[in-house]
Design an enzyme around this catalytic site. Structure first.
Site, PDB file in Angstrom:
ATOM      1  N   ASP A  58       0.818  -1.227   0.000  1.00  0.00           N
ATOM      2  CA  ASP A  58       0.000   0.000   0.000  1.00  0.00           C
ATOM      3  C   ASP A  58       0.846   1.268   0.000  1.00  0.00           C
ATOM      4  OD1 ASP A  58       1.057  -0.051   2.499  1.00  0.00           O
ATOM      5  OD2 ASP A  58      -0.844  -0.057   3.590  1.00  0.00           O
ATOM      6  N   GLY A  59       2.169   1.126  -0.084  1.00  0.00           N
ATOM      7  CA  GLY A  59       3.036   2.300  -0.159  1.00  0.00           C
ATOM      8  C   GLY A  59       3.671   2.663   1.171  1.00  0.00           C
ATOM      9  N   GLN A 117       7.993  27.100   3.985  1.00  0.00           N
ATOM     10  CA  GLN A 117       6.735  27.378   4.707  1.00  0.00           C
ATOM     11  C   GLN A 117       7.066  27.815   6.132  1.00  0.00           C
ATOM     12  OE1 GLN A 117       3.620  24.410   4.392  1.00  0.00           O
ATOM     13  NE2 GLN A 117       4.383  23.724   2.431  1.00  0.00           N
ATOM     14  N   LYS A 212      11.375  40.270  -6.479  1.00  0.00           N
ATOM     15  CA  LYS A 212      10.602  39.227  -7.170  1.00  0.00           C
ATOM     16  C   LYS A 212       9.206  39.161  -6.593  1.00  0.00           C
ATOM     17  CE  LYS A 212      11.014  34.671  -5.943  1.00  0.00           C
ATOM     18  NZ  LYS A 212      11.735  33.401  -5.734  1.00  0.00           N
ATOM     19  N   ARG A 214       6.038  36.422  -6.615  1.00  0.00           N
ATOM     20  CA  ARG A 214       5.598  35.085  -7.035  1.00  0.00           C
ATOM     21  C   ARG A 214       4.090  35.088  -7.154  1.00  0.00           C
ATOM     22  NH1 ARG A 214       7.578  30.108  -7.507  1.00  0.00           N
ATOM     23  NH2 ARG A 214       9.616  30.553  -6.607  1.00  0.00           N
TER      24      ARG A 214
HETATM   25  C1  R5P Z   1      12.395  31.194  -2.763  1.00  0.00           C
HETATM   26  O1  R5P Z   1      12.304  32.184  -2.078  1.00  0.00           O
HETATM   27  C2  R5P Z   1      13.683  30.446  -2.956  1.00  0.00           C
HETATM   28  O2  R5P Z   1      14.774  31.091  -2.425  1.00  0.00           O
HETATM   29  C3  R5P Z   1      13.905  30.211  -4.430  1.00  0.00           C
HETATM   30  O3  R5P Z   1      14.094  31.431  -5.070  1.00  0.00           O
HETATM   31  C4  R5P Z   1      12.754  29.509  -5.058  1.00  0.00           C
HETATM   32  O4  R5P Z   1      12.284  28.490  -4.241  1.00  0.00           O
HETATM   33  C5  R5P Z   1      13.136  28.957  -6.394  1.00  0.00           C
HETATM   34  O5  R5P Z   1      12.020  28.314  -6.932  1.00  0.00           O
HETATM   35  P1  R5P Z   1      11.804  28.283  -8.499  1.00  0.00           P
HETATM   36  O6  R5P Z   1      13.032  27.697  -9.101  1.00  0.00           O
HETATM   37  O7  R5P Z   1      10.581  27.412  -8.665  1.00  0.00           O
HETATM   38  O8  R5P Z   1      11.539  29.683  -8.927  1.00  0.00           O
END
Ligand code: R5P
Length: 331
Positions: A58-59, A117, A212, A214
């Site tokens: 079952d894993g 996280q 950046k 996201r």
């Molecule tokens: C995020 O804050 C990390 O430092 C990396 O920049 C990130 O996890 C890179 O993920 P990806 O290659 O998917 O952009």
């Protein structure tokens, strides 16, 4: 329950209740880090103890360790993809070591998954980093060793002592052997500034910083650049590359700001999930450097800087109760 698969390096003697006792640190290799654990042992970090991993139909995972009664044990297991499965195996290995009577157990997690996280971005989310550190402590670890974790807050979240190491000197050293030009270090997001500063201190180069945003797990926007990159060869550094979206967006912004093409790219933890390698190939980097905190496919065009020596030194020092400060601490 019948068992269908078995990858055993454990024989009857090792499983038995023999009197094999040693003064050397005992290294238990998780399946995600076996090649690295073997290198650490070869570098003098300790003796590789027998261990095996069975998988039920079952894993469910069922790791086995030998007799570790009274031993100083180091379980090496990165929690890269598949993250949750590798974390579960680590927890089970720690429990197995505790139940067989290990005197002291150190979880060595070169790449620590779930570290991103470390706070809630939205109501309703969990703090995965805290859950993972608490689970590791509850499973039986007396101490945790990590390399360049995504967040230094890991230590504050963890109920047991944490030793944070850095692979930056190893990568900077490897860069010195490549004919890859680098005139300015680029932090591809605000979280990478500390890492960029560590490289800058060793290489004596200026830093540029990208802001950046996201928008989803695999989509990012590089919005703003602070620092001088025009007509310069760039060196983009990040703690981890997952999908490659961050590096791709950063490289695009650098070109818009008249940087030289073909950046050097370095990351401690090269997860390279999905199409990441294709994405990175399209940038035609002058060099792509990473470490062996996670296993890479043989033949991939990466410059690999091993962290085995670093971990062997750290384990040796921990075993002898000596400070790790001289290893170039993560700060
Ligand atoms: C995020 O804050 C990390 O430092 C990396 O920049 C990130 O996890 C890179 O993920 P990806 O290659 O998917 O952009």
């Amino acid at each position: 329950m019948p068992r269908t698969t078995c990858t055993a390096s454990l024989d009857g003697d090792a499983l038995g209740s023999g009197n094999h006792k040693t003064m050397a640190p005992q290294i238990v290799a998780g399946s995600a880090s076996r090649p690295l654990a073997e290198l650490v042992a070869a570098e003098g970090g300790g003796e590789l103890a027998p261990s095996s991993l069975e998988r039920f139909p079952d894993g469910e995972l069922c790791p086995n360790v030998g007799d570790l009664r009274g031993e100083d044990v180091y379980v090496i297991q990165s929690t890269g993809p598949p993250v949750s499965e590798n974390l579960t195996e680590l927890l089970l290995l720690l429990d197995a070591c505790r139940r067989t009577g290990a005197r002291r157990i150190t979880a060595v997690v070169p790449y620590f998954g779930y570290a991103r996280q470390d706070r809630r971005s939205h109501a309703g989310e969990a703090i995965g980093a805290r859950v993972a550190t608490e689970a590791i402590a509850a499973a039986g670890a007396d101490r945790l060793v990590v390399i360049d974790p995504h967040t230094p807050n890991l230590e504050a979240m963890c109920p047991i002592p944490v030793e944070m190491l850095t692979a930056v000197p190893a990568i900077a050293h490897a860069l010195g052997f490549l004919a890859a030009p680098a005139q300015v270090i680029v932090a591809p997001d605000l979280g990478a500034i500390k890492l960029a500063e560590r490289f800058a201190a060793l290489l004596g180069l200026p830093i540029a910083i990208v802001r950046k945003v996201r928008t989803s797990g695999a989509v990012v926007r590089a919005e703003k650049l602070v620092g001088e990159v025009a007509r310069r060869n760039t060196f983009i550094v990040d703690d981890m590359i997952s999908t490659g979206a961050t590096i791709e967006a950063t490289a695009g912004l650098l070109l818009e700001n008249h940087a030289e093409p073909h950046p050097v790219v370095a990351t401690v933890h090269g997860l390279f999930v999905g199409q990441a390698m294709e994405r990175l190939d399209r940038l035609q980097p002058a060099a792509l450097l990473t470490t062996d905190t996670v296993v890479h496919a043989p033949g991939s065009a990466l410059h690999l800087c091993s962290v085995a020596r670093l971990l062997a030194d750290a384990i040796d020092r921990l075993h002898r109760e000596v400070s790790l400060d001289e290893l170039g601490p993560f700060a």
